[in-house]
Scaffold this active site. Sequence first.
Site, short mmCIF file in Angstrom:
data_model
loop_
_atom_site.label_atom_id
_atom_site.label_comp_id
_atom_site.label_asym_id
_atom_site.label_seq_id
_atom_site.Cartn_x
_atom_site.Cartn_y
_atom_site.Cartn_z
N GLY A 108 5.06 7.46 -4.71
CA GLY A 108 5.22 8.59 -3.81
C GLY A 108 4.74 8.23 -2.41
CD GLN A 121 0.84 8.42 1.91
OE1 GLN A 121 1.66 9.04 1.23
NE2 GLN A 121 0.17 7.37 1.45
CB CYS A 164 -3.67 6.56 -1.91
SG CYS A 164 -2.93 7.33 -0.47
CG LEU A 165 1.69 3.27 -1.11
CD1 LEU A 165 3.11 3.74 -0.82
CD2 LEU A 165 1.69 1.78 -1.44
CG HIS A 212 -1.40 11.47 -4.67
ND1 HIS A 212 -2.51 10.74 -5.05
CD2 HIS A 212 -0.97 10.90 -3.50
CE1 HIS A 212 -2.73 9.79 -4.14
NE2 HIS A 212 -1.81 9.86 -3.20
CD GLU A 213 2.79 11.12 -2.44
OE1 GLU A 213 2.63 11.12 -1.21
OE2 GLU A 213 2.33 10.21 -3.17
CG HIS A 234 -0.88 12.20 1.20
ND1 HIS A 234 -1.97 11.63 1.81
CD2 HIS A 234 -0.58 11.39 0.15
CE1 HIS A 234 -2.32 10.53 1.15
NE2 HIS A 234 -1.49 10.37 0.14
#
Length: 184
Positions: free
Chosen positions: A60, A65, A110-111, A153-154, A157
């Site tokens: 995701g 991000q 997480c990226l 999670h997304e 963000h």
Amino acid sequence: MLMMENIVRDGHPTLRMVAEEVSMPPSDDDKQILANLLEYVINSQNSEIAERYGLRPGIGLAAPQINVSKRMIAVHLTDEKGELYSYALFNPKIISHSVEKSYLKSGEGCLSVDEPIEGYVPRHARVTVKGYDLNGNEVKLRLKGLPAICFQHEIDHINGVMFYDHINKEDPFKPIEGAIVIER
């Protein structure tokens, strides 16, 4: 094509901002940004492409991000039954959720976070998410298991929340009572 250098890292102020709603119908620019988010997660899961371009695999990605403070997310993953969840959504929101909790046994990554942060991240076991696809059509999804965790999670963000904000600071691996443990 988005690359790792396009992804902002932990500590960047955009990651802590509540992102703005995207006007409907979406502009061509917004559609392109959202399409790029989905393209990244799909490419990052292709070992050949990921290796060639140095992409960290992800399931995701949210617009904040990549330093775009707008309510857009992309998710690309398969659940435990092998069903594919591949969505790019404008203005996603959780419209209902279970009282029951779940968490990933392996913890979340997480990226935008380079180092591993260990601990259980409590999530709702089931969520219903509403948003709009690339063409501005309403999408409503009922999710459980890994897809439910990923969407939460997304969506965090776009609300300026990081996954580790949910981890118990005193006891990161304290069992979450009555929660469903998701293996990955």
